[in-house]
Design a protein around this motif. Structure first.
Motif, short mmCIF file in Angstrom:
data_model
loop_
_atom_site.label_atom_id
_atom_site.label_comp_id
_atom_site.label_asym_id
_atom_site.label_seq_id
_atom_site.Cartn_x
_atom_site.Cartn_y
_atom_site.Cartn_z
N SER A 1 0.86 -1.19 0.00
CA SER A 1 0.00 0.00 0.00
C SER A 1 0.88 1.22 0.00
O SER A 1 2.10 1.13 0.22
N GLY A 2 0.26 2.38 -0.25
CA GLY A 2 0.99 3.64 -0.18
C GLY A 2 1.36 4.25 -1.51
O GLY A 2 1.89 5.37 -1.55
N GLY A 3 1.10 3.54 -2.59
CA GLY A 3 1.40 4.12 -3.89
C GLY A 3 0.44 5.24 -4.22
O GLY A 3 -0.56 5.46 -3.53
N SER B 1 7.61 12.97 -1.89
CA SER B 1 7.91 11.75 -1.14
C SER B 1 6.68 10.86 -1.05
O SER B 1 5.54 11.34 -1.08
N LEU B 2 6.94 9.57 -0.93
CA LEU B 2 5.91 8.59 -0.64
C LEU B 2 6.50 7.54 0.27
O LEU B 2 7.71 7.27 0.23
N ARG B 3 5.64 6.92 1.07
CA ARG B 3 6.08 5.82 1.92
C ARG B 3 5.23 4.60 1.59
O ARG B 3 4.02 4.62 1.80
N VAL C 1 7.10 -4.34 6.27
CA VAL C 1 8.28 -3.66 5.76
C VAL C 1 7.83 -2.37 5.10
O VAL C 1 6.67 -2.23 4.71
N PHE C 2 8.77 -1.44 4.97
CA PHE C 2 8.46 -0.11 4.46
C PHE C 2 9.52 0.33 3.46
O PHE C 2 10.66 -0.13 3.52
N LEU C 3 9.12 1.23 2.58
CA LEU C 3 10.07 1.87 1.69
C LEU C 3 9.75 3.36 1.67
O LEU C 3 8.73 3.77 1.11
N ASP D 1 11.20 7.17 -11.48
CA ASP D 1 10.83 6.25 -10.42
C ASP D 1 9.42 5.69 -10.63
O ASP D 1 8.98 4.81 -9.88
N THR D 2 8.72 6.20 -11.63
CA THR D 2 7.37 5.71 -11.92
C THR D 2 7.41 4.23 -12.26
O THR D 2 8.16 3.81 -13.16
N ALA D 3 6.64 3.44 -11.53
CA ALA D 3 6.64 1.99 -11.72
C ALA D 3 5.62 1.36 -10.77
O ALA D 3 5.11 2.01 -9.86
N VAL D 4 5.37 0.09 -11.00
CA VAL D 4 4.66 -0.72 -10.00
C VAL D 4 5.73 -1.28 -9.07
O VAL D 4 6.71 -1.87 -9.53
#
Length: 121
Positions: A7-9, A17-19, A79-81, A90-93
């Motif tokens: 999740s988080g996209g 930023s995104l997490r 886990v987190f990113l 950085d655009t991607a699945v």
């Protein structure tokens, strides 16, 4: 078996930023190395980051080093990113993975279904 759900996209402007978060079910991730891969349209799937079971070792692809930070919470089975200074490339699945520290997708045991990150210029 481990089921992974990301999740988080979402859509973010360049520089933002995104997490991303990934929750595991089916078994504990304690003891399991975890990682993130991504797949952009028209490109090969790319390894992004990996983390050891105890968070002592973290690896990053050169393309994200210094901008992305991977972490984990074994008690929460997550886990987190953290992705900062995002770029259109950085655009991607983004896929959460389990079972391998290495960048070889063939060594991964578990895959999530992915979450889409879109970075606008």
């Amino acid at each position: 078996q481990v089921q992974l759900v990301e999740s988080g996209g979402g859509l973010v402007q360049a520089g933002g930023s995104l997490r991303l978060a990934c929750v595991a079910s089916g078994r504990t991730i304690r003891g399991l190395p975890m990682g993130w891969f991504r797949h952009a349209p028209g490109k090969e799937r790319e390894w992004v980051s990996s983390i050891s079971w105890n968070s002592n070792i973290t690896f990053y692809a050169d393309s994200v080093k210094g901008r992305f930070t991977m972490s984990r919470d074994n008690a929460a089975n997550m886990v987190f990113l953290q992705m900062n200074s995002l770029k259109p490339e950085d655009t991607a699945v983004y896929y959460c993975t389990g079972g391998s520290l290495v960048s070889d997708a063939g060594a991964v045991n578990y895959w999530g279904k992915g979450t889409l990150v879109t970075v606008s210029s």
